[in-house]
Design a protein around this motif. Structure first.
Motif, mmCIF file in Angstrom:
data_model
loop_
_atom_site.group_PDB
_atom_site.id
_atom_site.type_symbol
_atom_site.label_atom_id
_atom_site.label_comp_id
_atom_site.label_asym_id
_atom_site.label_seq_id
_atom_site.Cartn_x
_atom_site.Cartn_y
_atom_site.Cartn_z
ATOM 1 N N UNK A 8 -43.206 29.187 -29.022
ATOM 2 C CA UNK A 8 -42.915 30.313 -29.945
ATOM 3 C C UNK A 8 -44.388 31.529 -29.884
ATOM 4 N N UNK A 9 -44.837 30.256 -30.553
ATOM 5 C CA UNK A 9 -46.581 31.770 -31.073
ATOM 6 C C UNK A 9 -46.967 32.380 -29.434
ATOM 7 N N UNK A 10 -46.790 31.763 -28.208
ATOM 8 C CA UNK A 10 -47.184 32.918 -27.266
ATOM 9 C C UNK A 10 -46.500 33.958 -27.098
ATOM 10 N N UNK A 11 -45.274 34.169 -27.537
ATOM 11 C CA UNK A 11 -44.537 35.794 -27.553
ATOM 12 C C UNK A 11 -44.427 36.072 -29.148
ATOM 13 N N UNK A 12 -45.207 35.485 -29.810
ATOM 14 C CA UNK A 12 -44.603 36.762 -31.024
ATOM 15 C C UNK A 12 -45.752 37.868 -31.184
ATOM 16 N N UNK A 13 -45.312 37.998 -32.087
ATOM 17 C CA UNK A 13 -45.578 39.874 -32.353
ATOM 18 C C UNK A 13 -46.986 39.848 -31.984
ATOM 19 N N UNK A 14 -47.635 40.885 -31.414
ATOM 20 C CA UNK A 14 -49.091 40.658 -30.946
ATOM 21 C C UNK A 14 -50.439 41.041 -32.338
ATOM 22 N N UNK A 15 -51.096 40.437 -31.963
ATOM 23 C CA UNK A 15 -52.690 40.909 -32.177
ATOM 24 C C UNK A 15 -53.510 41.104 -31.050
ATOM 25 N N UNK A 16 -54.405 41.162 -31.189
ATOM 26 C CA UNK A 16 -55.648 42.003 -29.988
ATOM 27 C C UNK A 16 -55.397 40.629 -28.975
ATOM 28 N N UNK A 17 -55.629 40.075 -29.658
ATOM 29 C CA UNK A 17 -55.861 38.349 -29.036
ATOM 30 C C UNK A 17 -54.035 38.395 -28.034
ATOM 31 N N UNK A 18 -53.584 38.179 -28.689
ATOM 32 C CA UNK A 18 -52.118 37.923 -27.856
ATOM 33 C C UNK A 18 -51.559 39.053 -26.995
ATOM 34 N N UNK A 37 -44.938 49.216 -55.186
ATOM 35 C CA UNK A 37 -46.589 49.075 -55.125
ATOM 36 C C UNK A 37 -47.933 48.995 -54.241
ATOM 37 N N UNK A 38 -47.306 48.583 -53.042
ATOM 38 C CA UNK A 38 -48.425 48.247 -52.286
ATOM 39 C C UNK A 38 -48.027 49.009 -50.807
ATOM 40 N N UNK A 39 -48.563 49.097 -49.968
ATOM 41 C CA UNK A 39 -48.609 49.563 -48.936
ATOM 42 C C UNK A 39 -49.123 48.944 -47.728
ATOM 43 N N UNK A 40 -49.271 47.988 -46.830
ATOM 44 C CA UNK A 40 -49.879 47.240 -46.228
ATOM 45 C C UNK A 40 -50.195 47.207 -45.064
ATOM 46 N N UNK A 41 -50.949 47.922 -44.136
ATOM 47 C CA UNK A 41 -51.081 47.224 -42.561
ATOM 48 C C UNK A 41 -51.133 45.872 -41.956
ATOM 49 N N UNK A 42 -50.263 45.520 -41.235
ATOM 50 C CA UNK A 42 -50.970 44.071 -40.905
ATOM 51 C C UNK A 42 -51.529 44.423 -39.502
ATOM 52 N N UNK A 43 -51.264 42.777 -39.545
ATOM 53 C CA UNK A 43 -52.337 41.985 -38.282
ATOM 54 C C UNK A 43 -51.958 42.860 -37.028
ATOM 55 N N UNK A 44 -50.581 43.262 -36.876
ATOM 56 C CA UNK A 44 -49.773 43.432 -35.817
ATOM 57 C C UNK A 44 -49.706 44.919 -35.547
ATOM 58 N N UNK A 45 -50.319 45.379 -37.236
ATOM 59 C CA UNK A 45 -49.711 47.067 -36.538
ATOM 60 C C UNK A 45 -49.007 47.579 -37.160
ATOM 61 N N UNK A 46 -47.444 46.713 -37.822
ATOM 62 C CA UNK A 46 -47.096 47.323 -39.202
ATOM 63 C C UNK A 46 -47.361 47.731 -40.312
ATOM 64 N N UNK A 47 -46.451 48.579 -40.588
ATOM 65 C CA UNK A 47 -46.471 49.130 -42.066
ATOM 66 C C UNK A 47 -45.903 47.688 -42.573
#
Length: 187
Positions: free
Chosen positions: A32-42, A139-149
């Motif tokens: 599943x990790x091959x097609x997970x939400x993408x970071x730059x490497x993916x 309380x918080x807004x986070x920019x996640x590693x895949x670019x989502x909030x």
């Protein structure tokens, strides 16, 4: 030139069907990790897989076996790097960015927003998309590693333990060792 020969058309059909089936098999086997939400490497792996598939299908200069080997090698590299990242913080930091806190207790954090090239309007849009109409309720807004909030309202914060890995440049609760207390509702 719109048509060269039926032989070329038949080769493309056979190569496309075979390479597609092979790619689907490789992706299923690699996990599943091959097609997970993408970071730059993916993203790089995904683009490379697509490029190899296109080359196999359209280029008579690349043998099907060579293309299949390239697909397997890329999937194996992705698997190996994901495996290493799951076991090594150093590898994880090398291939993945850290999530970044953009809003804390209803207050926009200008420096992290500038560094991540995020506008106040984008943060407000993320807050609105959760159905909230008041920044003060967040309380918080986070920019996640895949670019989502990710948006966490005060009433959903709990212990704040999910915020432990945040990059937080303007944390008034930061300890001298860099650890942090979870943000809480305004008092």
């Amino acid at each position: 030139m719109s048509f060269d020969s039926w032989g070329g058309i038949i080769r493309v059909v056979i190569a496309a069907m075979t390479a597609y089936a092979f790619l689907v098999t490789v992706l299923r086997v690699s996990g599943k990790r091959t097609l997970s939400k993408m970071n730059a490497f993916d993203l790089v792996i995904t683009i490379a897989l697509g490029s190899i598939l296109a080359t196999i299908v359209l280029s008579a200069d690349v043998a099907l076996a060579e293309g299949a080997l390239a697909l397997v090698l890329l999937a194996a590299l992705q698997f190996a790097v994901a495996w290493l990242a799951a076991r090594s913080a150093r590898v994880r930091r090398l291939i993945k960015s850290a999530p970044t806190l953009l809003l804390r207790d209803g207050r926009l954090l200008e420096q992290p927003m500038r560094e991540q090239r995020v506008t106040a309007s984008e943060v407000r849009q993320a807050v609105r998309s959760t159905g909230s109409g008041a920044m003060e309720d967040i309380s918080a807004v986070i920019l996640e590693t895949d670019g989502t909030f990710s948006v966490i309202a005060h009433n959903r914060l709990g212990s704040g333990s999910a915020l432990a890995d945040l990059t937080d440049h303007a944390d008034p609760d930061a300890e001298p060792d860099g650890s942090r207390h979870a943000p809480g509702p305004p008092g």
